[in-house]
Design a protein around this motif. Structure first.
Motif, short mmCIF file in Angstrom:
data_model
loop_
_atom_site.label_atom_id
_atom_site.label_comp_id
_atom_site.label_asym_id
_atom_site.label_seq_id
_atom_site.Cartn_x
_atom_site.Cartn_y
_atom_site.Cartn_z
N THR A 160 -45.17 1.68 -9.60
CA THR A 160 -44.75 2.74 -8.81
C THR A 160 -45.47 2.55 -7.54
O THR A 160 -46.76 2.70 -7.49
CB THR A 160 -45.05 3.84 -9.70
OG1 THR A 160 -44.42 3.89 -10.87
CG2 THR A 160 -44.75 5.07 -9.08
N SER B 197 -46.87 4.57 -4.34
CA SER B 197 -47.22 5.91 -4.04
C SER B 197 -46.74 6.75 -2.90
O SER B 197 -46.26 5.67 -1.95
CB SER B 197 -48.73 6.42 -4.05
OG SER B 197 -49.32 5.53 -2.97
N LEU C 95 -38.78 -0.97 -3.57
CA LEU C 95 -39.33 -0.31 -4.82
C LEU C 95 -38.82 -0.94 -5.83
O LEU C 95 -37.62 -1.28 -5.92
CB LEU C 95 -38.71 1.07 -4.48
CG LEU C 95 -38.91 2.04 -3.46
CD1 LEU C 95 -38.57 3.30 -3.48
CD2 LEU C 95 -40.58 2.05 -3.10
N GLY D 102 -39.88 -0.16 -8.92
CA GLY D 102 -39.85 0.93 -10.08
C GLY D 102 -38.67 1.62 -10.35
O GLY D 102 -38.54 2.22 -11.40
N ILE D 103 -37.57 1.22 -9.42
CA ILE D 103 -36.26 2.07 -9.66
C ILE D 103 -35.42 0.89 -10.43
O ILE D 103 -35.04 -0.01 -9.81
CB ILE D 103 -35.68 2.71 -8.64
CG1 ILE D 103 -36.58 3.74 -7.84
CG2 ILE D 103 -34.37 2.99 -8.70
CD1 ILE D 103 -35.96 4.20 -6.51
N SER E 13 -37.41 5.22 -14.19
CA SER E 13 -37.21 5.65 -12.80
C SER E 13 -37.80 6.49 -12.09
O SER E 13 -38.13 6.56 -11.04
CB SER E 13 -35.58 5.20 -12.33
OG SER E 13 -35.26 3.88 -12.72
N ALA F 57 -41.07 6.48 -10.16
CA ALA F 57 -40.84 6.15 -8.67
C ALA F 57 -40.11 7.11 -8.01
O ALA F 57 -40.41 7.30 -6.61
CB ALA F 57 -40.07 4.69 -8.45
N GLN G 51 -42.04 9.80 -6.34
CA GLN G 51 -42.99 9.45 -5.07
C GLN G 51 -42.02 9.53 -4.11
O GLN G 51 -42.50 9.86 -2.97
CB GLN G 51 -43.70 8.22 -5.47
CG GLN G 51 -44.80 8.10 -6.41
CD GLN G 51 -45.91 8.94 -6.28
OE1 GLN G 51 -46.38 9.41 -5.18
NE2 GLN G 51 -46.07 10.06 -7.21
N ARG H 32 -33.90 -4.90 -6.01
CA ARG H 32 -34.71 -3.95 -5.51
C ARG H 32 -33.84 -2.84 -4.93
O ARG H 32 -32.73 -2.75 -4.36
CB ARG H 32 -35.69 -4.64 -4.71
CG ARG H 32 -35.15 -4.92 -3.42
CD ARG H 32 -36.22 -6.14 -2.79
NE ARG H 32 -35.61 -6.47 -1.47
CZ ARG H 32 -34.98 -7.29 -1.26
NH1 ARG H 32 -34.07 -8.08 -2.32
NH2 ARG H 32 -34.28 -7.72 -0.26
#
Length: 331
Positions: A206, A208, A224, A226-227, A240, A243, A246, A325
């Motif tokens: 993730t 920040s 990203l 983390g999605i 998700s 992420a 953030q 991504r």
């Protein structure tokens, strides 16, 4: 009389102690927050003068000389390899009176003892005509103007499902703007970049809100990982949320920011299918930010480029995972 002699003796001892302190060589301290990469020892007496760590980035590993540079002054290597993962960058100064040959050989032995395999090694001019550009992004010119006594190597260690790549540059300082760094002509300086690529799960870090802001400012975009989505669908998975939290926090911290939300896919499936899928996934991210976090839709533009902007070859599971991504780009 004895008390006088004892007093004189204590004074003499104190004087000798003070003289030892004054004449002992000073050891410079590491900059605040810096630490060695675990498992790779520094040269004895060296100090960390520049330090940075990123949770995830893309890095070009040199496998050949740098004889050219692009419009952004990034080196173009005769051969190279892409790595993605956590990046630790360490710049050291070594105490005066030691040669770059000695320091480089010490590091070579250290890496060999730990099981690293050397992928590329070069000295002096063989590193390339534009070796000045290899480490020009560390924030100083510490390594930009000292090619004659230079040594460069790229090494790799594969262990327990992870890969650690090392790029090491050792030279003797000649010239260059180095604000806040104490270094003398002829003093050995070391640049150690370590890129740690773990399993697929390790890469889904993730990012920040602060790292999003930094990435957009420094690089003009940020990826990203983390999605995540269901296979071949645009449905956001529950994991998700960290992420998305953030991204929403970044937009809250900077109320004037407007971003393109760009979906990327691997090349599995047809081009048109992946183009449509990437657009749908970007739209799903925008919809979540608007509905769940109250972000104004006018600040977000969904777009998709499918498989047309890969960051790795699509010939392996790992490469395809890097290509799947969502990227943020300032409008």
């Amino acid at each position: 009389m004895n008390s006088v002699i004892g007093t004189i003796g204590r004074i003499a001892a104190l004087a000798l102690a003070l003289a030892a302190v004054v004449t002992a060589p000073a050891v410079a301290a590491d900059i605040k927050g810096a630490k060695d990469y675990p498992g790779i020892k520094r040269f004895d007496g060296a100090s960390i003068v520049v330090y940075s760590a990123q949770k995830f980035t893309h890095y070009t590993l040199p496998l050949g000389p740098a004889d050219d540079a692009d419009d952004d002054n990034k080196p173009v290597f005769a051969a190279s390899k892409q790595a993605s993962g956590a990046l630790t960058r360490l710049s050291y100064t070594v105490p005066a009176g030691i040669s770059s040959d000695d320091v480089f050989e010490n590091y070579e032995n250290e890496l060999a003892a730990k099981g690293y395999q050397i992928l590329f090694k070069a000295d002096g001019g063989a590193i390339g005509k534009r070796q000045d550009a290899i480490f020009s992004g560390i924030g100083t010119q510490l390594f930009d103007y000292s090619p004659e006594a230079a040594h460069l190597l790229t090494a790799e260690l594969a262990k327990d499902g992870a890969t650690v790549d090392v790029v090491l540059y050792v030279t003797e300082y000649e010239d260059g703007y180095t604000p806040g760094i104490e270094v003398e002509k002829g003093q050995v300086i070391v640049q150690l970049d370590v890129i740690e690529s773990g399993t697929l799960q390790d890469k889904m870090v993730t990012v920040s809100a602060a790292e999003i802001e930094k990435g957009l400012t420094a690089q003009g975009h940020i990826a990203l990982y983390g999605i995540t989505f269901d296979f071949a669908k645009a449905d956001l998975k529950p994991d998700s949320k960290p992420a998305l939290d953030q991204v929403a926090q970044f937009l809250k911290d900077d109320p004037a920011a407007k971003i393109h939300v760009v979906g990327h896919t691997d090349n599995v499936g047809g081009l048109e299918t992946n183009m449509a899928l990437s657009r749908a996934r970007a739209a799903a991210v925008v919809a979540a930010l608007v509905k769940q976090y109250g972000v104004s839709a006018g600040r977000l533009n969904p777009a998709g480029v499918g498989p047309l902007a890969p960051v790795a070859p699509n010939d392996s599971d790992d490469g395809r995972a890097r290509n799947r991504r969502v990227e943020l780009i300032p409008q």
